[in-house]
Design a protein around this motif. Structure first.
Motif, PDB file in Angstrom:
ATOM      1  N   VAL A  33     -27.139  94.773  37.497  1.00  0.00           N
ATOM      2  CA  VAL A  33     -26.368  95.105  36.287  1.00  0.00           C
ATOM      3  C   VAL A  33     -26.523  94.008  35.233  1.00  0.00           C
ATOM      4  CG1 VAL A  33     -24.043  95.472  35.388  1.00  0.00           C
ATOM      5  CG2 VAL A  33     -24.723  96.524  37.554  1.00  0.00           C
ATOM      6  N   ALA A  34     -26.476  92.747  35.662  1.00  0.00           N
ATOM      7  CA  ALA A  34     -26.581  91.634  34.713  1.00  0.00           C
ATOM      8  C   ALA A  34     -27.925  91.631  34.007  1.00  0.00           C
ATOM      9  CB  ALA A  34     -26.364  90.308  35.440  1.00  0.00           C
ATOM     10  N   VAL A  35     -29.003  91.893  34.742  1.00  0.00           N
ATOM     11  CA  VAL A  35     -30.341  91.909  34.125  1.00  0.00           C
ATOM     12  C   VAL A  35     -30.424  92.995  33.064  1.00  0.00           C
ATOM     13  CG1 VAL A  35     -32.782  92.379  34.556  1.00  0.00           C
ATOM     14  CG2 VAL A  35     -31.527  90.863  36.091  1.00  0.00           C
ATOM     15  N   PHE A  36     -29.905  94.179  33.374  1.00  0.00           N
ATOM     16  CA  PHE A  36     -29.938  95.269  32.400  1.00  0.00           C
ATOM     17  C   PHE A  36     -29.118  94.928  31.161  1.00  0.00           C
ATOM     18  CE2 PHE A  36     -31.699  98.289  35.492  1.00  0.00           C
ATOM     19  CZ  PHE A  36     -32.470  99.080  34.639  1.00  0.00           C
ATOM     20  N   ILE A  37     -27.886  94.502  31.354  1.00  0.00           N
ATOM     21  CA  ILE A  37     -27.002  94.231  30.212  1.00  0.00           C
ATOM     22  C   ILE A  37     -27.567  93.124  29.330  1.00  0.00           C
ATOM     23  CG2 ILE A  37     -24.738  93.343  29.524  1.00  0.00           C
ATOM     24  CD1 ILE A  37     -23.541  94.760  31.935  1.00  0.00           C
ATOM     25  N   LEU A  38     -27.988  92.021  29.950  1.00  0.00           N
ATOM     26  CA  LEU A  38     -28.437  90.869  29.170  1.00  0.00           C
ATOM     27  C   LEU A  38     -29.789  91.109  28.508  1.00  0.00           C
ATOM     28  CD1 LEU A  38     -27.289  88.109  31.658  1.00  0.00           C
ATOM     29  CD2 LEU A  38     -26.353  88.525  29.375  1.00  0.00           C
ATOM     30  N   SER A  39     -30.717  91.760  29.206  1.00  0.00           N
ATOM     31  CA  SER A  39     -32.033  92.008  28.613  1.00  0.00           C
ATOM     32  C   SER A  39     -31.925  92.864  27.360  1.00  0.00           C
ATOM     33  CB  SER A  39     -32.951  92.680  29.636  1.00  0.00           C
ATOM     34  OG  SER A  39     -33.190  91.844  30.739  1.00  0.00           O
ATOM     35  N   PHE A  40     -31.191  93.959  27.465  1.00  0.00           N
ATOM     36  CA  PHE A  40     -31.044  94.834  26.302  1.00  0.00           C
ATOM     37  C   PHE A  40     -30.071  94.249  25.282  1.00  0.00           C
ATOM     38  CE2 PHE A  40     -32.719  97.858  29.413  1.00  0.00           C
ATOM     39  CZ  PHE A  40     -33.681  98.511  28.644  1.00  0.00           C
ATOM     40  N   GLY A  41     -29.036  93.559  25.758  1.00  0.00           N
ATOM     41  CA  GLY A  41     -28.066  92.977  24.836  1.00  0.00           C
ATOM     42  C   GLY A  41     -28.673  91.919  23.938  1.00  0.00           C
ATOM     43  N   TYR A  42     -29.430  90.992  24.515  1.00  0.00           N
ATOM     44  CA  TYR A  42     -30.061  89.945  23.710  1.00  0.00           C
ATOM     45  C   TYR A  42     -31.094  90.546  22.758  1.00  0.00           C
ATOM     46  CZ  TYR A  42     -28.190  85.671  25.801  1.00  0.00           C
ATOM     47  OH  TYR A  42     -27.373  84.632  26.174  1.00  0.00           O
TER      48      TYR A  42
END
Length: 349
Positions: free
Chosen positions: A155-164
C-alpha cells in the motif's frame, strides 16, 4: 531430451516472467517507478488469483545486493557537511517509531481484533522477517504479522509513488534510467563488485538485519564518500533489481486465502494512512528543526520497506542517501528495541 521442470522451479520462473512483463507494461504506460510497480502489481494479482508463484532466494539476494551498491553510490563527500542536521532528524525518527508503534498497535487491537502480541509486532515498523520471527517467538500469529507488513509495504509503495508523482510534482530522475555520468572502467567494476561481496558476507557474518542490502550499501557508501569511485551499477542491472524486488512483494501473498489477503490489504490501507499522517507531521518538524526538505523527510519517515522507499527516492531524484540511512536506522531501532520493550511491557502486565 528436455528435462521436466519441478513445480517449484516453474513457480519461480513464472514469478520472474510476470514481474518482467508487468514492469514492461508499466514502463510503456509511463507510470511512476515502472519496473518495481509493474512487477509488484502483476505478481500480486497472480498470487491473489491463486496462481502459484515463488521467488528464487539466491537470485533475490544477488539483485538486492546490487541495489545496495546502487544506494551506496548516493552517498557523497559533500554530505558530511549535513551530518549535524541528520542527527536532529534521527532523534525525531526515534520518537516517530514510538508514536507509530503505539497508535498502530491500538488500531489492530480495536479494528482487527488482534491479540496483544500479534498487534504489537504487526505495528512495529521494522524488518518483515525480523518482526515475524520475534512475534512468533512470543506466541503471535505469524501469518497475520507477515500479511500486515507485506500489505503495508504494498500500500505504501502505491500511495507514495503516485502521490509524489501526481500531487508532489516530482518527475522521474535520469539517475535510475540511464547510465552513470562516470563511465564504468575495470577498476570501478572491481571496486563495486568487491563492495557487494564484502558487504554481503560481512553483514551476514555480523548478523545485521537486511544484510543483503545493508552490507553492500555501507561498503559502497564508504567507497563513494572516500572518493575512491564515483560510478554506480549499470542501469540495466538496477532495472532488473527493481523487477526482482517488486516480484518479491507480490510472491509473499502466494498460498494465502483470498479472504485473508483482501482483509489484510484493507486493514493495511487504514494502518498505512495513519502512519503517513503521522509521517507528515514529523516531516514538517524535520523541515523546521533540521533544515531538511519536507519531501525528503516525508519519504525518510514513510512506512515502507528499506529497498522500496530507497528506490522511490532514487527514481524521483530525492536524496537517496538521507532516505535510505533513516530506514536503516529505523530497522535497527525496531529489531533491537521491539523484543526488549515487549518483554518489559508484558512483565508490567
Amino acid at each position: 531430451m528436455d528435462l521436466p521442470l519441478s513445480p517449484s522451479t516453474r513457480a519461480r520462473i513464472l514469478c520472474l516472467l510476470l514481474g518482467a512483463v508487468g514492469g514492461g507494461v508499466f514502463y510503456l504506460l509511463h507510470l511512476p517507478l515502472p519496473w518495481m510497480m509493474g512487477a509488484m502489481t502483476f505478481t500480486t494479482v497472480a498470487a491473489v488469483a491463486g496462481v502459484r508463484i515463488a521467488l528464487m532466494p539466491r537470485v533475490r539476494m544477488i539483485f538486492v545486493a546490487i541495489l545496495g551498491i546502487m544506494l551506496g553510490s548516493a552517498f557523497t563527500p559533500q554530505m558530511l557537511d549535513h551530518l549535524q542536521y541528520w542527527a536532529i532528524s534521527f532523534l525525531w525518527l526515534a520518537l516517530y517509531v514510538v508514536v507509530t508503534t503505539y497508535l498502530v498497535r491500538l488500531y489492530y487491537i480495536r479494528f482487527a481484533g488482534y491479540d496483544d502480541v500479534t498487534a504489537y509486532f504487526a505495528a512495529a515498523p521494522g524488518g518483515l522477517s525480523e518482526m515475524i520471527m520475534a512475534g512468533s517467538a512470543f506466541g503471535g500469529d505469524e501469518a497475520r504479522i507477515s500479511l500486515a507488513h507485506g500489505a503495508r509495504i504494498l500500500v505504501a509503495v502505491f500511495i507514495l509513488s503516485f502521490g509524489y508523482r501526481w500531487l508532489g510534482g516530482y518527475t522521474p530522475a535520469s539517475a535510475i534510467t540511464v547510465t552513470s555520468s562516470h563511465p564504468l572502467e575495470v577498476a570501478d567494476l572491481l571496486w563495486l563488485g568487491g563492495a557487494g561481496f564484502l558487504g554481503f558476507f560481512g553483514a551476514r557474518l555480523l548478523k545485521l538485519p537486511a544484510y543483503a542490502l545493508v552490507g553492500p550499501m555501507i561498503v559502497s557508501a564508504g567507497l563513494h564518500v572516500a572518493g575512491i569511485t564515483a560510478s554506480r551499477p549499470p542501469a540495466e542491472l538496477v532495472a532488473v533489481a527493481q523487477i526482482v524486488v517488486g516480484s518479491m512483494i507480490g510472491a509473499r501473498f502466494t498460498g494465502l486465502p483470498l479472504r485473508l489477503v483482501v482483509r489484510g490489504i484493507l486493514l493495511a490501507i487504514g494502518a498505512t494512512s495513519l502512519l503517513l499522517l503521522v509521517a507528515v507531521g514529523f516531516g514538517v518538524a524535520v523541515d523546521v528543526t533540521a533544515n531538511m526538505p519536507f519531501g525528503s523527510a516525508l519519504l525518510a519517515f514513510s512506512p515502507g520497506g528499506l529497498a522500496e522507499m530507497s528506490l522511490i527516492a532514487l527514481a524521483l531524484g530525492i536524496d537517496a542517501a538521507y532516505v535510505s540511512s533513516h530506514h536503516v536506522v529505523r530497522i535497527f531501532m525496531i529489531v533491537v528495541a521491539a523484543p526488549l520493550v515487549f518483554r518489559l511491557l508484558r512483565r508490567k502486565g
